[in-house]
Scaffold this motif. Structure first.
Motif, PDB file in Angstrom:
ATOM      1  N   MET A   9       0.821  -1.220   0.000  1.00 59.48           N
ATOM      2  CA  MET A   9       0.000   0.000   0.000  1.00 59.48           C
ATOM      3  C   MET A   9       0.850   1.263   0.000  1.00 59.48           C
ATOM      4  O   MET A   9       0.425   2.290  -0.528  1.00 59.48           O
ATOM      5  CB  MET A   9      -0.945  -0.008   1.198  1.00 59.48           C
ATOM      6  CG  MET A   9      -2.050  -1.043   1.064  1.00 59.48           C
ATOM      7  SD  MET A   9      -3.114  -1.135   2.508  1.00 59.48           S
ATOM      8  CE  MET A   9      -3.886   0.473   2.467  1.00 59.48           C
ATOM      9  N   THR A  10       2.019   1.232   0.575  1.00 62.71           N
ATOM     10  CA  THR A  10       2.853   2.423   0.647  1.00 62.71           C
ATOM     11  C   THR A  10       3.789   2.559  -0.545  1.00 62.71           C
ATOM     12  O   THR A  10       4.400   3.607  -0.725  1.00 62.71           O
ATOM     13  CB  THR A  10       3.686   2.433   1.941  1.00 62.71           C
ATOM     14  OG1 THR A  10       4.508   1.265   1.976  1.00 62.71           O
ATOM     15  CG2 THR A  10       2.799   2.500   3.163  1.00 62.71           C
ATOM     16  N   ARG A  11       3.888   1.533  -1.357  1.00 60.97           N
ATOM     17  CA  ARG A  11       4.780   1.586  -2.514  1.00 60.97           C
ATOM     18  C   ARG A  11       4.181   2.489  -3.575  1.00 60.97           C
ATOM     19  O   ARG A  11       3.001   2.415  -3.897  1.00 60.97           O
ATOM     20  CB  ARG A  11       4.978   0.179  -3.080  1.00 60.97           C
ATOM     21  CG  ARG A  11       5.993   0.142  -4.200  1.00 60.97           C
ATOM     22  CD  ARG A  11       6.375  -1.250  -4.538  1.00 60.97           C
ATOM     23  NE  ARG A  11       5.211  -1.990  -5.034  1.00 60.97           N
ATOM     24  CZ  ARG A  11       5.287  -3.190  -5.546  1.00 60.97           C
ATOM     25  NH1 ARG A  11       6.446  -3.815  -5.588  1.00 60.97           N
ATOM     26  NH2 ARG A  11       4.207  -3.811  -5.991  1.00 60.97           N
ATOM     27  N   GLU A  12       5.017   3.367  -4.140  1.00 59.96           N
ATOM     28  CA  GLU A  12       4.554   4.267  -5.185  1.00 59.96           C
ATOM     29  C   GLU A  12       4.703   3.571  -6.529  1.00 59.96           C
ATOM     30  O   GLU A  12       5.733   2.995  -6.846  1.00 59.96           O
ATOM     31  CB  GLU A  12       5.378   5.552  -5.187  1.00 59.96           C
ATOM     32  CG  GLU A  12       5.143   6.404  -3.955  1.00 59.96           C
ATOM     33  CD  GLU A  12       5.913   7.704  -4.009  1.00 59.96           C
ATOM     34  OE1 GLU A  12       6.273   8.140  -5.117  1.00 59.96           O
ATOM     35  OE2 GLU A  12       6.162   8.260  -2.939  1.00 59.96           O
ATOM     36  N   GLU A  13       3.651   3.656  -7.315  1.00 59.90           N
ATOM     37  CA  GLU A  13       3.664   3.041  -8.632  1.00 59.90           C
ATOM     38  C   GLU A  13       4.324   3.993  -9.624  1.00 59.90           C
ATOM     39  O   GLU A  13       3.970   5.171  -9.691  1.00 59.90           O
ATOM     40  CB  GLU A  13       2.235   2.741  -9.095  1.00 59.90           C
ATOM     41  CG  GLU A  13       1.514   1.721  -8.255  1.00 59.90           C
ATOM     42  CD  GLU A  13       2.109   0.331  -8.396  1.00 59.90           C
ATOM     43  OE1 GLU A  13       2.543  -0.023  -9.499  1.00 59.90           O
ATOM     44  OE2 GLU A  13       2.142  -0.381  -7.385  1.00 59.90           O
ATOM     45  N   PRO A  14       5.290   3.514 -10.387  1.00 57.83           N
ATOM     46  CA  PRO A  14       5.879   4.384 -11.412  1.00 57.83           C
ATOM     47  C   PRO A  14       4.863   4.620 -12.526  1.00 57.83           C
ATOM     48  O   PRO A  14       4.004   3.772 -12.789  1.00 57.83           O
ATOM     49  CB  PRO A  14       7.071   3.573 -11.924  1.00 57.83           C
ATOM     50  CG  PRO A  14       6.722   2.154 -11.629  1.00 57.83           C
ATOM     51  CD  PRO A  14       5.883   2.191 -10.375  1.00 57.83           C
ATOM     52  N   LEU A  15       4.966   5.772 -13.166  1.00 60.07           N
ATOM     53  CA  LEU A  15       4.066   6.079 -14.267  1.00 60.07           C
ATOM     54  C   LEU A  15       4.364   5.162 -15.436  1.00 60.07           C
ATOM     55  O   LEU A  15       5.526   4.871 -15.732  1.00 60.07           O
ATOM     56  CB  LEU A  15       4.221   7.531 -14.695  1.00 60.07           C
ATOM     57  CG  LEU A  15       3.808   8.578 -13.652  1.00 60.07           C
ATOM     58  CD1 LEU A  15       4.120   9.964 -14.161  1.00 60.07           C
ATOM     59  CD2 LEU A  15       2.339   8.440 -13.335  1.00 60.07           C
ATOM     60  N   ALA A  16       3.339   4.710 -16.085  1.00 54.37           N
ATOM     61  CA  ALA A  16       3.518   3.845 -17.247  1.00 54.37           C
ATOM     62  C   ALA A  16       4.112   4.667 -18.385  1.00 54.37           C
ATOM     63  O   ALA A  16       3.713   5.811 -18.606  1.00 54.37           O
ATOM     64  CB  ALA A  16       2.184   3.254 -17.666  1.00 54.37           C
ATOM     65  N   PRO A  17       5.075   4.116 -19.097  1.00 54.30           N
ATOM     66  CA  PRO A  17       5.663   4.868 -20.207  1.00 54.30           C
ATOM     67  C   PRO A  17       4.632   5.084 -21.304  1.00 54.30           C
ATOM     68  O   PRO A  17       3.753   4.246 -21.529  1.00 54.30           O
ATOM     69  CB  PRO A  17       6.806   3.967 -20.693  1.00 54.30           C
ATOM     70  CG  PRO A  17       6.436   2.600 -20.239  1.00 54.30           C
ATOM     71  CD  PRO A  17       5.651   2.789 -18.966  1.00 54.30           C
ATOM     72  N   ALA A  18       4.749   6.208 -21.966  1.00 55.08           N
ATOM     73  CA  ALA A  18       3.816   6.517 -23.049  1.00 55.08           C
ATOM     74  C   ALA A  18       4.027   5.532 -24.181  1.00 55.08           C
ATOM     75  O   ALA A  18       5.152   5.203 -24.540  1.00 55.08           O
ATOM     76  CB  ALA A  18       4.040   7.944 -23.537  1.00 55.08           C
TER      77      ALA A  18
END
Length: 95
Positions: A26-35
């Motif tokens: 729950m505390t892990r930040e999800e990286p943005l998906a590459p375009a």
């Protein structure tokens, strides 16, 4: 240690590990998906598709329209594999 105590200790360890894993997730930040460099799906300009849309927009009146009945028959034949698809229209003179 008797069996009950060992079972309780095992259950406690399992619950502690499950809670820890849940908190970490729950505390892990999800990286943005590459375009995506792939363009979106583009449907070719299909005259049959345009006619189907026109008949769809006509509503119940399309059931009495000879052109729409023909379009639906062609669509059915294409779906069932009995008739070849209409050739695509030429784009700027290039087929």
């Amino acid at each position: 240690m008797d069996g009950k105590m060992l079972a309780r200790l095992g259950a406690l360890v399992f619950v502690a590990i499950a809670i820890t894993a849940t908190v970490i997730e729950m505390t892990r930040e999800e990286p943005l998906a590459p375009a995506s460099s792939v363009p979106g799906l583009q449907v070719p300009n299909d005259p049959l598709r345009r006619e189907q849309r026109r008949c769809q927009e006509m509503g119940e009146a399309a059931a009495n329209d000879a052109e729409c009945l023909g379009i639906w028959a062609e669509t059915r034949e294409r779906f069932l594999g009995r008739a070849p698809a209409r050739p695509a229209p030429a784009l700027n003179g290039v087929q």
